[in-house]
Enzyme design. Structure first.
Site, mmCIF file in Angstrom:
data_model
loop_
_atom_site.group_PDB
_atom_site.id
_atom_site.type_symbol
_atom_site.label_atom_id
_atom_site.label_comp_id
_atom_site.label_asym_id
_atom_site.label_seq_id
_atom_site.Cartn_x
_atom_site.Cartn_y
_atom_site.Cartn_z
ATOM 1 C CD GLU A 1 4.042 -2.782 3.262
ATOM 2 O OE1 GLU A 1 3.325 -3.845 3.539
ATOM 3 O OE2 GLU A 1 5.183 -2.856 3.817
ATOM 4 C CD GLU B 1 1.292 -6.256 4.363
ATOM 5 O OE1 GLU B 1 1.683 -5.491 4.207
ATOM 6 O OE2 GLU B 1 1.879 -7.511 3.586
ATOM 7 C CG HIS C 1 3.895 -3.001 7.390
ATOM 8 N ND1 HIS C 1 3.580 -4.274 6.433
ATOM 9 C CD2 HIS C 1 3.170 -3.509 8.632
ATOM 10 C CE1 HIS C 1 3.859 -5.750 7.893
ATOM 11 N NE2 HIS C 1 3.194 -4.782 8.952
ATOM 12 C CD GLU D 1 4.462 -10.115 2.105
ATOM 13 O OE1 GLU D 1 5.356 -9.430 2.038
ATOM 14 O OE2 GLU D 1 2.702 -9.852 2.580
ATOM 15 C CD GLU E 1 8.251 -6.745 2.840
ATOM 16 O OE1 GLU E 1 9.655 -6.354 2.936
ATOM 17 O OE2 GLU E 1 7.628 -5.970 3.545
ATOM 18 C CG HIS F 1 3.176 -11.114 5.739
ATOM 19 N ND1 HIS F 1 2.879 -9.774 6.022
ATOM 20 C CD2 HIS F 1 2.738 -11.536 7.048
ATOM 21 C CE1 HIS F 1 3.034 -9.582 7.101
ATOM 22 N NE2 HIS F 1 2.732 -10.199 7.739
#
Lengths: 268, 268, 268, 268, 268, 268
Positions: free
Chosen positions: E35, E66, E69, E150, E180, E183
């Site tokens: 991340e 991110e 995350h 990703e 993901e 993304h």
């Protein structure tokens, strides 16, 4: 355990500042083959050594000397940076190309990070790292490494010698050249004695285990042909080299199995 | 330019999977002295060489062979990882300590990052980096480096040999042992020829420049005393070593000036 | 969780481009003590914190602010690179030494790799790495680290201030100087409160375990003598320093055993 | 210049081998805050120092002592690795879970690379690098760094203390704890003296230049609210903190221009 | 500029501690494709962007996500380390192989360095570095990079999913998998739009400059033959691939000149 | 297994030396996206591949070609360094600003370390490292990576093209541009075929596991608003994007417990 004296092992004072030379000398301080590499490799090997005191002491003696060299070069770099410009205006650079070259070529981190003193890095600012050192526990291999360290280091000092006319810098480099001669010779001596005892091939006791039919063949995977000159020559262990042009693959095709589905390899 | 054949240079197939051994073999692949270091060093030196074709071709021949070794070890590692466990529950580990050891000791990145295939790193997952290689332009220094590379690599393969009983793995290691014998011997041969031509000290043409009064003195900066054994012995260049216990500082105290105030060094 | 606004925390626009200054500012972005180090250290410490909300929130507040500084400096660097030369012919450089200095001194990767925008590295192109950060779980130690981060960062910004006359760049640096004053002061405050609670020595609860006869002795392993000035002075914990010149070794000679033969150490 | 004695500064001998503890101790040797970091930071700072001999000598005294600690820990690691297993069969591991844990948890490079002696790396095999050190030329900043080095190091030694019951290992750690108490205290003393002279904010002479309206505001970019506790408190420099919740962007939108077409940025 | 809220973007709480899983999750935090790589790449690209707001905002939106995350995974790792063992005696390990596996397999730096909280590194302790990121200024190239980021990240999360049965960990991973997916899809969308505008080949305006006779030939330097399957197929730009087995060297032998004698290359 | 021919794949000879261009070309050799990255990634992926021979052979074919590119660029760099100055006096630089720019801008390690031949590093001297490569075992992800490698590499070559007027250098770059067109196209072709087989999202078989309510939402954590343009657009998998401005935290506050007292976290 160590003791330090404030006095330098040898002179380390330039005639005048030169920030470009300061940057170049960083190679001998914190580069791959610089003094820190010598110091940390020899001391580590010395501490790891369980054998003959002769070699253990040689390593500790020289590792300790290298610290004095680290100190001398750090000192020299700081001298060379005295009064170095922090920057220059366009107009100033236009008037003085030598100033422009210094601004362009000196390491900006000497000013920003270290306040015009030395860093533990090479001329491109790469931090020294212990991947440059070696301490394997095997004395023959490590003595060979030490000879390389002194060879590459002395080669670099020789090149640096021709990158300045400063008498003070050259005086220090002349001293380092001499010490690196001594260190090459002493480690060669140790290496040869150890080879006599343990064999020229490292390690010396795996001969019966290796596939000997491949141990004296120069397999030539390139087409220049020059390497054929080794054919029939006598190797250091007394056997003769054979030469194989255009060697064939002996191993067949690899057939690895597809991995567990949970690894998601998408491979068949 | 290069060509590739899918066939391996030699056998690279284990009798059975062993994820711990897969991890250990990463040293010979992507460690400091692994095959990638050999390949990239010898090829770089070969491309840099402008001299005798004999040595240029030797370097290119062997650099190209090392690529086959990289391939063999990569293949072997993937075989050794076939069917390796992705994880285990506490209960499973409690029942089977060997499984527990595998879970504890295998490289988790083999699964997470590479899907049970090889990585370009050592057993601790440190990415291979070019700071491991050497290509200086000086053939004597670099041949010495190459001898070290083969020595440390063969030492590690010898240790790896005793870390497995798998006949397939051992077969491959026996082959590598033999090739590293050949490579040690050929580089020693080249080194000795080059030393004869250019001198035993690297580089060979700085003798008149160095401060010769310091070039054959073993200065002993440690107190063990063992290094005195070198006193009076004959060095490789024919001169004799002298020995200096407890050497004195010759360089005086450094007296660097305070830096420009705008550097804020707060030093006087 | 985070939200981003496109507006900058403060002005970040130079009066005119200056690729040499762009390179220098990389230190404050991606250098050892740059803004990324602050951001990643404080956020990591904040997330690791399980204690007093006061400190956890201080860390998260400031870590989030540092991200705005990363953004400002990245923006400034791109402005400073606008219209920077991609190269110049010898003739052009001969005519204009200031251009020559720019060609010589700018970071070529600004053009080749980043298309004249910022990189996550220092002025010598060394990629930022997490070895610059600290998050230990211990609040006193980490607050001390944070004070250092702000001290070294502000020192570098102070030096950078004198490397340009550009009013726009200086305006941004003046803002950063002020924020780093605040951050030094707030982390000092937190540090002092925590020291009061947990003790001045980190960690505070090992006093009974350490060998206390060695815990207030300045052992002087160097011969300068200046350190004797600490003798008899009162330490922060209320005890007095004693001073030992030329300390003796207390530990005897190490006697490690030779290793298993299968390790091939060749050591006795 | 340095001298070495073969005797250790203090005892460094375990009661019995323990390869897992050997791996853990690598943190104190070659980790971010290990002894090599202390040694190289303090010596570099000492050599860079041009000011009061008191501080220069303090740095050189302690940098030299740290080398003895590097030596002690290297020695201890080699002792702890004596007789460590090179590998074990599945059957052997199944019979002895403790052996299995050792095989799983020891550093395989201790055997393969170092022949059961220490490496210059942390427990995860990351090579020590000079990015861990600091030598800025500014004494206040660097003394603060040194206090951190001793704090983080002593914290780690405290944790290591509870990871073994071995009396010999604990004896050495007790000694290191005491020395790190002394080093924390002496560097705090030096720091406080220097702060008195040069100001508590590093560097001390930029106050008039910074945008002072932002130098005592705790801007809270996180929503926890805990940091409000600093509001109105007195900072070390005697001024009071103000507190700003939910701070606004003051800098407007960045408007960088598209780059030269020859950079192919496709950002039109 | 950024704001932080203490609340997490999504749940990040395991059912129970699991130090082995804590170590594995470090890959998604501080690994090559973790991340931090996403966050620093997207934000850097966003700040570098001078073009269409659509893409600049997409990058800043996702870069900021991110960071949440990074926060979630850091939090999860600390939960998974709660109560983890600092060490175990041989006897304890002999009794409990699951404990032995944990001791062997957990990251010792989680305890020693981070006090049982997360580090900014991968499971093998390699510090995250900015060499993992990309910000080139070219949107097509960088969008492609983002798709890869990703893809590799989601692949790793998928593997991690099968390395635990813990419902809390799996819940968080299920969320990350979905994000993901989003993304990947959004960056693919952006990439395709940009390719339509700027061409499928990066960069799109060098076609007339390249040697076009070599731009659609699959030169096969390996002997497997499988690649012949591309012959005659239509490439994305509408042209057809030709296939060349066993391609010939077109470039002749290099003939570099020997270097200046002062470089001591010893090469003829 | 590999074979090498001394002939280059294509011309690599400049019209005249240019040490600044030599430095710049290091990006294509040893930079993040340079030829070594291509070679080591494709070969590793090829060796890891267990699936369709078509892709395995494509990878091995191209990985082997990249080695020829490494060779060509290394050769070119050595040509460009022929006769490069080792240093210049102030007076010489004052007379010739072009010389001054060369002294300032060339890589000093080209002379000191490599004797005016190429190094395995980027223009800032950062050693190539394997963290630049990818080999995940998943073909879709890795083909995407390969497309990026060729895109970033061709972008850099395009920029380098405009940094010289030398016809010989440009001839080689024109060839590399063409090959990177081919490689982009072939990897795109493979990627598209594989996506058709395994799904456009990597990996393709986790859809039922992910939290699908979050898999097609563009959550906008930045306030620019431009990303709203994606709302309602059709993603590559046929579903539509929704758009969420100002997304809320769904995860609550983390509540990690204080650590074991023996970790000394001072956070209780």
């Amino acid at each position: 355990m160590f003791k330090h004296t404030r006095k330098l092992q040898y002179n380390a004072k330039p005639d005048r500042p030169d920030p470009l030379m300061a940057r170049r000398l960083q190679e001998s301080l914190g580069g791959q083959w610089g003094e820190v590499t010598g110091m940390m490799s020899y001391l580590s090997q010395g501490w790891a050594s369980t054998g003959d005191e002769k070699y253990k002491d040689l390593l500790l003696a020289t590792g300790t000397e290298e610290m004095a060299h680290v100190e001398m070069i750090s000192t020299m770099i700081a001298y060379l940076l005295e009064g170095a410009p922090m920057h220059a205006t366009e107009e100033e650079m236009r008037k003085d190309p030598a100033l422009a070259a210094v601004i362009g070529g000196m390491d900006p981190e000497h000013a920003i990070v270290h306040g015009m003193t030395a860093g533990l890095n090479n001329p491109n600012g790469a931090a020294w790292n212990a991947g440059y050192t070696t301490s394997s526990g095997n004395l023959v291999a490590d003595m060979r490494f030490n000879v390389v360290r002194e060879s590459e280091a002395r080669l670099q000092v020789s090149r640096l010698y021709y990158m300045t006319e400063d008498k003070g810098v050259r005086d220090m480099l002349r001293f380092l050249l001499a010490r690196e001669t001594q260190h090459q010779l002493q480690f060669i001596k140790a290496q040869e004695e150890l080879e006599e005892k343990y064999g020229v091939i490292v390690p010396g006791d795996m001969k019966d285990i290796e596939h000997q039919e491949f141990s004296h063949v120069l397999m030539d995977f390139s087409d220049g042909g020059g390497a054929k000159a080794f054919e029939g020559q006598t190797a250091k262990d007394g056997e003769k080299f054979t030469y194989q042009a255009d060697p064939e693959a002996m191993g067949g095709l690899p057939k690895n199995k597809p991995a567990d589905k949970r690894l998601h390899n998408n491979q068949g």
